[in-house]
Design a protein around this motif. Sequence first.
Motif, mmCIF file in Angstrom:
data_model
loop_
_atom_site.group_PDB
_atom_site.id
_atom_site.type_symbol
_atom_site.label_atom_id
_atom_site.label_comp_id
_atom_site.label_asym_id
_atom_site.label_seq_id
_atom_site.Cartn_x
_atom_site.Cartn_y
_atom_site.Cartn_z
ATOM 1 N N ARG A 324 34.180 46.567 43.178
ATOM 2 C CA ARG A 324 35.438 46.458 42.443
ATOM 3 C C ARG A 324 35.131 46.110 40.993
ATOM 4 O O ARG A 324 34.034 45.631 40.661
ATOM 5 C CB ARG A 324 36.342 45.383 43.055
ATOM 6 N N LYS A 325 36.090 46.324 40.135
ATOM 7 C CA LYS A 325 35.942 46.002 38.721
ATOM 8 C C LYS A 325 36.414 44.565 38.466
ATOM 9 O O LYS A 325 37.468 44.156 38.954
ATOM 10 C CB LYS A 325 36.756 46.966 37.863
ATOM 11 N N PHE A 326 35.616 43.816 37.702
ATOM 12 C CA PHE A 326 35.985 42.448 37.344
ATOM 13 C C PHE A 326 35.503 42.178 35.923
ATOM 14 O O PHE A 326 34.299 42.210 35.641
ATOM 15 C CB PHE A 326 35.358 41.443 38.311
ATOM 16 N N LEU A 327 36.460 41.964 35.013
ATOM 17 C CA LEU A 327 36.154 41.716 33.604
ATOM 18 C C LEU A 327 35.256 42.801 33.013
ATOM 19 O O LEU A 327 34.296 42.528 32.279
ATOM 20 C CB LEU A 327 35.500 40.337 33.428
ATOM 21 N N GLY A 328 35.559 44.030 33.398
ATOM 22 C CA GLY A 328 34.809 45.161 32.862
ATOM 23 C C GLY A 328 33.491 45.436 33.552
ATOM 24 O O GLY A 328 32.775 46.378 33.177
ATOM 25 N N MET A 329 33.145 44.627 34.554
ATOM 26 C CA MET A 329 31.893 44.813 35.283
ATOM 27 C C MET A 329 32.179 45.319 36.698
ATOM 28 O O MET A 329 33.226 45.025 37.268
ATOM 29 C CB MET A 329 31.108 43.505 35.362
ATOM 30 N N THR A 330 31.245 46.072 37.254
ATOM 31 C CA THR A 330 31.342 46.518 38.645
ATOM 32 C C THR A 330 30.530 45.567 39.510
ATOM 33 O O THR A 330 29.331 45.376 39.279
ATOM 34 C CB THR A 330 30.808 47.952 38.798
ATOM 35 N N LYS A 363 22.502 67.237 33.327
ATOM 36 C CA LYS A 363 23.288 67.268 32.104
ATOM 37 C C LYS A 363 24.636 66.573 32.335
ATOM 38 O O LYS A 363 25.333 66.859 33.294
ATOM 39 C CB LYS A 363 23.519 68.716 31.664
ATOM 40 N N GLY A 364 24.973 65.657 31.428
ATOM 41 C CA GLY A 364 26.231 64.932 31.542
ATOM 42 C C GLY A 364 26.134 63.653 32.341
ATOM 43 O O GLY A 364 27.149 62.996 32.597
ATOM 44 N N TYR A 365 24.923 63.257 32.766
ATOM 45 C CA TYR A 365 24.748 62.033 33.548
ATOM 46 C C TYR A 365 25.185 60.800 32.757
ATOM 47 O O TYR A 365 24.915 60.678 31.562
ATOM 48 C CB TYR A 365 23.287 61.873 33.968
ATOM 49 N N SER A 366 25.863 59.867 33.443
ATOM 50 C CA SER A 366 26.261 58.592 32.853
ATOM 51 C C SER A 366 26.070 57.492 33.886
ATOM 52 O O SER A 366 26.514 57.624 35.034
ATOM 53 C CB SER A 366 27.725 58.643 32.409
ATOM 54 N N ASP A 367 25.411 56.407 33.492
ATOM 55 C CA ASP A 367 25.164 55.294 34.430
ATOM 56 C C ASP A 367 26.458 54.747 35.017
ATOM 57 O O ASP A 367 26.527 54.415 36.214
ATOM 58 C CB ASP A 367 24.434 54.159 33.711
ATOM 59 N N GLU A 368 27.497 54.658 34.200
ATOM 60 C CA GLU A 368 28.756 54.069 34.644
ATOM 61 C C GLU A 368 29.386 54.854 35.795
ATOM 62 O O GLU A 368 30.050 54.271 36.667
ATOM 63 C CB GLU A 368 29.751 53.988 33.475
ATOM 64 N N ASP A 369 29.184 56.152 35.818
ATOM 65 C CA ASP A 369 29.751 56.977 36.888
ATOM 66 C C ASP A 369 29.166 56.635 38.254
ATOM 67 O O ASP A 369 29.802 56.886 39.290
ATOM 68 C CB ASP A 369 29.504 58.463 36.603
ATOM 69 N N TRP A 370 27.962 56.059 38.259
ATOM 70 C CA TRP A 370 27.236 55.832 39.505
ATOM 71 C C TRP A 370 27.244 54.370 39.938
ATOM 72 O O TRP A 370 26.491 53.974 40.821
ATOM 73 C CB TRP A 370 25.792 56.337 39.348
ATOM 74 N N GLU A 371 28.114 53.540 39.351
ATOM 75 C CA GLU A 371 28.128 52.115 39.693
ATOM 76 C C GLU A 371 28.796 51.832 41.031
ATOM 77 O O GLU A 371 28.282 51.030 41.829
ATOM 78 C CB GLU A 371 28.824 51.336 38.577
#
Length: 459
Positions: A324-330, A363-371
Amino acid sequence: MARLILGLMELFISTMVHVLFGMYIFSTAVASDLSQVATSCLRPNTFNFMAREGEDKRGKVVVLDGSPELPPPIVLVHGIFGFGKGRLGSLSYFAGAEKKDDRVLVPDLGSLTSIHDRARDLFYYLKGGQVDYGEEHSKACGHARYGKIYDTGHYPAWNEHHPIHFVGHSAGVQVVRVLQQMLANKEFCGHETSEDWVMSLTSLSGALNGTTRTYYDGMLPDDGRTMKSISLLQLCRIGVILYDWIDIPWLKNYYNFGFDHFEMSWRKTGIVGLIDLLLGYSGPFASGDWILPDLTLQGSLKTNSGLHTFPNTYYFSYATKRTRKFLGMTLPSSVLGIHPMLFIRVLQMCLWRHPSSTPLPYKGYSDEDWEDNDGALNTISMTHPRIPLEHPSHFVLDDSECHPLKPGIWYYKIMEADHIFFIVNRKRAGVQFDLLYDGIFERCRKHVLRNIHQPILHN
């Protein structure tokens, strides 16, 4: 030095958790079998009858009829470290879900073998004959071309007029997708196959696009094939090699990693062969023909590059997450709701960052997408095939959106659960277990419609 110590501590804890869980599963299966034997012995008047009945059930191959009036079979395909019916005694990988329908098969495929090899095993398990891994593949990977012989297939009538519903958990989904592509490419000698042999595919926490967990377990993000020198996977590799080399028949009948076609037994290799296996000069871990390289982002991209979503097949996906998201963190969504074996990995996968020194996996990889993840797979990976190209999909909020269903589209839902919530332990999932599997089975029986007795139109 401090970083090294922390890494070794994490490795020790992860190893102990996985070993203890494995021992728990194994001992539970053995205890269940011993309990059944003891119960039978206490009833001498019925013991002989029950023994004969049990022997008949174990010795007779379950063959499903292909009569037109009967519904298509449902085949449940297990994931990594999984097992089918007949392994680990009376324990069920799918926690007894196979009992919800009379026409369900649960094949036992290699628990650590590559997706390619498992797809070949699955075909011959259903159709019958001797498993043929392919001449070119076998030579490249250093194993025997031919494997187990199925004198009788479990569904010999299988063809485009007698198709099958598949339900795959974790890596089992990719096994079915590779199998369907092989059917479309007519890769099975002596069989006139097509992609329409697969009526539907349901993905349950499916590894459709790989997972960043493989890098925590020991795969190097540089290439997605090489292992770190000190890692959980290295310990796993050594254990598997010794298990297959010692080759205790009753133990392998109880649980088998699936590497028999590599012929790693001491009877075949001797002491010299064992040394070569341990040093990485031979065997599945040397050639990369095992499941973990297939589950890296690089390996999944390579596999997906040759796979299609077919216009006459229905596709469904249940993606799971425990974040879940908490203060901008996963962060992990709970402590009690995550299996102890997965909790550390949930946290680690939330924090994964691809090394800046290595090329991006696609191409287009983002760390945030995989959290977001479920402790084994990233949620983004489980919804529908995305890399290298995104396949047609539809996010489902309410099941009414799925009626009428359209083939050639990945319908997907996101559920709050960890990776093993709906397998092995039925009590843990509670009422959600029945809601999930009842929904899957009902859809296969009532809402997936194809006139399979008329010619099928191909694009």
